[in-house]
Design a protein around this motif. Structure first.
Motif, PDB file in Angstrom:
ATOM      1  N   VAL A 110     -42.979  -5.953   4.842  1.00  0.00           N
ATOM      2  CA  VAL A 110     -41.622  -6.114   5.370  1.00  0.00           C
ATOM      3  C   VAL A 110     -40.793  -7.030   4.474  1.00  0.00           C
ATOM      4  O   VAL A 110     -39.655  -6.713   4.118  1.00  0.00           O
ATOM      5  CB  VAL A 110     -41.665  -6.646   6.820  1.00  0.00           C
ATOM      6  N   LEU A 111     -41.369  -8.149   4.066  1.00  0.00           N
ATOM      7  CA  LEU A 111     -40.627  -9.110   3.253  1.00  0.00           C
ATOM      8  C   LEU A 111     -40.312  -8.570   1.858  1.00  0.00           C
ATOM      9  O   LEU A 111     -39.277  -8.895   1.283  1.00  0.00           O
ATOM     10  CB  LEU A 111     -41.409 -10.421   3.157  1.00  0.00           C
ATOM     11  N   GLY A 112     -41.190  -7.749   1.305  1.00  0.00           N
ATOM     12  CA  GLY A 112     -40.937  -7.166  -0.015  1.00  0.00           C
ATOM     13  C   GLY A 112     -39.727  -6.253  -0.013  1.00  0.00           C
ATOM     14  O   GLY A 112     -38.899  -6.294  -0.922  1.00  0.00           O
ATOM     15  N   GLY A 113     -39.612  -5.436   1.005  1.00  0.00           N
ATOM     16  CA  GLY A 113     -38.452  -4.554   1.121  1.00  0.00           C
ATOM     17  C   GLY A 113     -37.160  -5.322   1.321  1.00  0.00           C
ATOM     18  O   GLY A 113     -36.131  -5.001   0.735  1.00  0.00           O
ATOM     19  N   LEU A 114     -37.217  -6.368   2.145  1.00  0.00           N
ATOM     20  CA  LEU A 114     -36.024  -7.185   2.359  1.00  0.00           C
ATOM     21  C   LEU A 114     -35.641  -7.958   1.100  1.00  0.00           C
ATOM     22  O   LEU A 114     -34.457  -8.084   0.781  1.00  0.00           O
ATOM     23  CB  LEU A 114     -36.248  -8.146   3.528  1.00  0.00           C
ATOM     24  N   ALA A 115     -36.632  -8.460   0.362  1.00  0.00           N
ATOM     25  CA  ALA A 115     -36.351  -9.170  -0.888  1.00  0.00           C
ATOM     26  C   ALA A 115     -35.697  -8.229  -1.893  1.00  0.00           C
ATOM     27  O   ALA A 115     -34.762  -8.618  -2.610  1.00  0.00           O
ATOM     28  CB  ALA A 115     -37.636  -9.760  -1.461  1.00  0.00           C
ATOM     29  N   TYR A 116     -36.167  -6.989  -1.956  1.00  0.00           N
ATOM     30  CA  TYR A 116     -35.554  -6.030  -2.869  1.00  0.00           C
ATOM     31  C   TYR A 116     -34.115  -5.731  -2.458  1.00  0.00           C
ATOM     32  O   TYR A 116     -33.243  -5.616  -3.311  1.00  0.00           O
ATOM     33  CB  TYR A 116     -36.360  -4.730  -2.930  1.00  0.00           C
ATOM     34  N   LEU A 117     -33.879  -5.602  -1.168  1.00  0.00           N
ATOM     35  CA  LEU A 117     -32.510  -5.346  -0.703  1.00  0.00           C
ATOM     36  C   LEU A 117     -31.573  -6.495  -1.067  1.00  0.00           C
ATOM     37  O   LEU A 117     -30.405  -6.267  -1.403  1.00  0.00           O
ATOM     38  CB  LEU A 117     -32.486  -5.132   0.810  1.00  0.00           C
ATOM     39  N   ILE A 118     -32.077  -7.722  -1.020  1.00  0.00           N
ATOM     40  CA  ILE A 118     -31.233  -8.884  -1.295  1.00  0.00           C
ATOM     41  C   ILE A 118     -31.075  -9.130  -2.795  1.00  0.00           C
ATOM     42  O   ILE A 118     -29.961  -9.299  -3.296  1.00  0.00           O
ATOM     43  CB  ILE A 118     -31.808 -10.131  -0.593  1.00  0.00           C
ATOM     44  N   TRP A 119     -32.196  -9.167  -3.546  1.00  0.00           N
ATOM     45  CA  TRP A 119     -32.137  -9.554  -4.958  1.00  0.00           C
ATOM     46  C   TRP A 119     -32.386  -8.410  -5.936  1.00  0.00           C
ATOM     47  O   TRP A 119     -31.732  -8.330  -6.968  1.00  0.00           O
ATOM     48  CB  TRP A 119     -33.155 -10.660  -5.235  1.00  0.00           C
ATOM     49  N   GLY A 120     -33.318  -7.545  -5.647  1.00  0.00           N
ATOM     50  CA  GLY A 120     -33.706  -6.512  -6.605  1.00  0.00           C
ATOM     51  C   GLY A 120     -32.662  -5.437  -6.815  1.00  0.00           C
ATOM     52  O   GLY A 120     -32.482  -4.935  -7.927  1.00  0.00           O
ATOM     53  N   ARG A 121     -31.966  -5.090  -5.764  1.00  0.00           N
ATOM     54  CA  ARG A 121     -30.949  -4.028  -5.861  1.00  0.00           C
ATOM     55  C   ARG A 121     -29.844  -4.417  -6.821  1.00  0.00           C
ATOM     56  O   ARG A 121     -29.297  -3.584  -7.548  1.00  0.00           O
ATOM     57  CB  ARG A 121     -30.398  -3.762  -4.463  1.00  0.00           C
ATOM     58  N   LYS A 122     -29.503  -5.714  -6.876  1.00  0.00           N
ATOM     59  CA  LYS A 122     -28.446  -6.184  -7.778  1.00  0.00           C
ATOM     60  C   LYS A 122     -28.892  -6.122  -9.235  1.00  0.00           C
ATOM     61  O   LYS A 122     -28.068  -5.966 -10.126  1.00  0.00           O
ATOM     62  CB  LYS A 122     -28.066  -7.624  -7.426  1.00  0.00           C
ATOM     63  N   ARG A 123     -30.194  -6.255  -9.488  1.00  0.00           N
ATOM     64  CA  ARG A 123     -30.710  -6.256 -10.856  1.00  0.00           C
ATOM     65  C   ARG A 123     -30.926  -4.833 -11.389  1.00  0.00           C
ATOM     66  O   ARG A 123     -31.079  -4.641 -12.582  1.00  0.00           O
ATOM     67  CB  ARG A 123     -32.009  -7.033 -10.913  1.00  0.00           C
ATOM     68  N   ALA A 124     -30.970  -3.870 -10.510  1.00  0.00           N
ATOM     69  CA  ALA A 124     -31.249  -2.482 -10.916  1.00  0.00           C
ATOM     70  C   ALA A 124     -29.963  -1.774 -11.320  1.00  0.00           C
ATOM     71  O   ALA A 124     -28.898  -2.014 -10.787  1.00  0.00           O
ATOM     72  CB  ALA A 124     -31.905  -1.732  -9.763  1.00  0.00           C
ATOM     73  N   ARG A 125     -30.131  -0.873 -12.294  1.00  0.00           N
ATOM     74  CA  ARG A 125     -29.037   0.027 -12.692  1.00  0.00           C
ATOM     75  C   ARG A 125     -29.496   1.442 -12.405  1.00  0.00           C
ATOM     76  O   ARG A 125     -30.614   1.821 -12.721  1.00  0.00           O
ATOM     77  CB  ARG A 125     -28.740  -0.138 -14.189  1.00  0.00           C
ATOM     78  N   ARG A 126     -28.632   2.213 -11.803  1.00  0.00           N
ATOM     79  CA  ARG A 126     -28.980   3.595 -11.481  1.00  0.00           C
ATOM     80  C   ARG A 126     -29.027   4.421 -12.750  1.00  0.00           C
ATOM     81  O   ARG A 126     -28.260   4.213 -13.676  1.00  0.00           O
ATOM     82  CB  ARG A 126     -27.961   4.210 -10.515  1.00  0.00           C
ATOM     83  N   ASP A 127     -29.956   5.396 -12.776  1.00  0.00           N
ATOM     84  CA  ASP A 127     -30.038   6.340 -13.901  1.00  0.00           C
ATOM     85  C   ASP A 127     -28.759   7.158 -13.973  1.00  0.00           C
ATOM     86  O   ASP A 127     -28.215   7.567 -12.964  1.00  0.00           O
ATOM     87  CB  ASP A 127     -31.237   7.284 -13.728  1.00  0.00           C
ATOM     88  N   GLN A 128     -28.302   7.385 -15.156  1.00  0.00           N
ATOM     89  CA  GLN A 128     -27.085   8.207 -15.329  1.00  0.00           C
ATOM     90  C   GLN A 128     -27.453   9.612 -15.730  1.00  0.00           C
ATOM     91  O   GLN A 128     -28.352   9.898 -16.377  1.00  0.00           O
ATOM     92  CB  GLN A 128     -26.190   7.590 -16.401  1.00  0.00           C
TER      93      GLN A 128
END
Length: 88
Positions: free
Chosen positions: A70-88
């Motif tokens: 549970v905490l891993g998914g929430l951590a990704y939503l908070i911090w990891g999503r901002k660091r990721a770039r979507r494939d173009q």
């Protein structure tokens, strides 16, 4: 004449199980149990399809989401999503 019950003779008590519930309550319980899993499934999917600065960072986020449910998914939503770039 009254007889005393021995230790091996006990009253049979019918226990309720989860499947004795009405279908609407059963569906509600199943949905509430699945709710914490959804951020993790989305985080694993998103991190797998996104670009990160390094391959190791991508693998760390996937591992965190898998091994810290549970905490891993929430951590990704908070911090990891901002660091990721979507494939173009």
């Amino acid at each position: 004449m009254l007889y005393a019950r021995s230790a091996h003779q006990s009253l049979h008590v019918q226990r309720k199980t989860m499947f004795d519930l009405p279908p609407s309550q059963l569906i509600l319980i199943m949905a509430l149990l699945a709710l914490p899993i959804l951020p993790n499934l989305w985080a694993i999917w998103h991190s797998f399809h996104a670009d990160f600065t390094t391959h190791q960072e991508k693998m760390v986020w996937i591992a965190v989401c898998v091994f810290v449910p549970v905490l891993g998914g929430l951590a990704y939503l908070i911090w990891g999503r901002k660091r990721a770039r979507r494939d173009q």
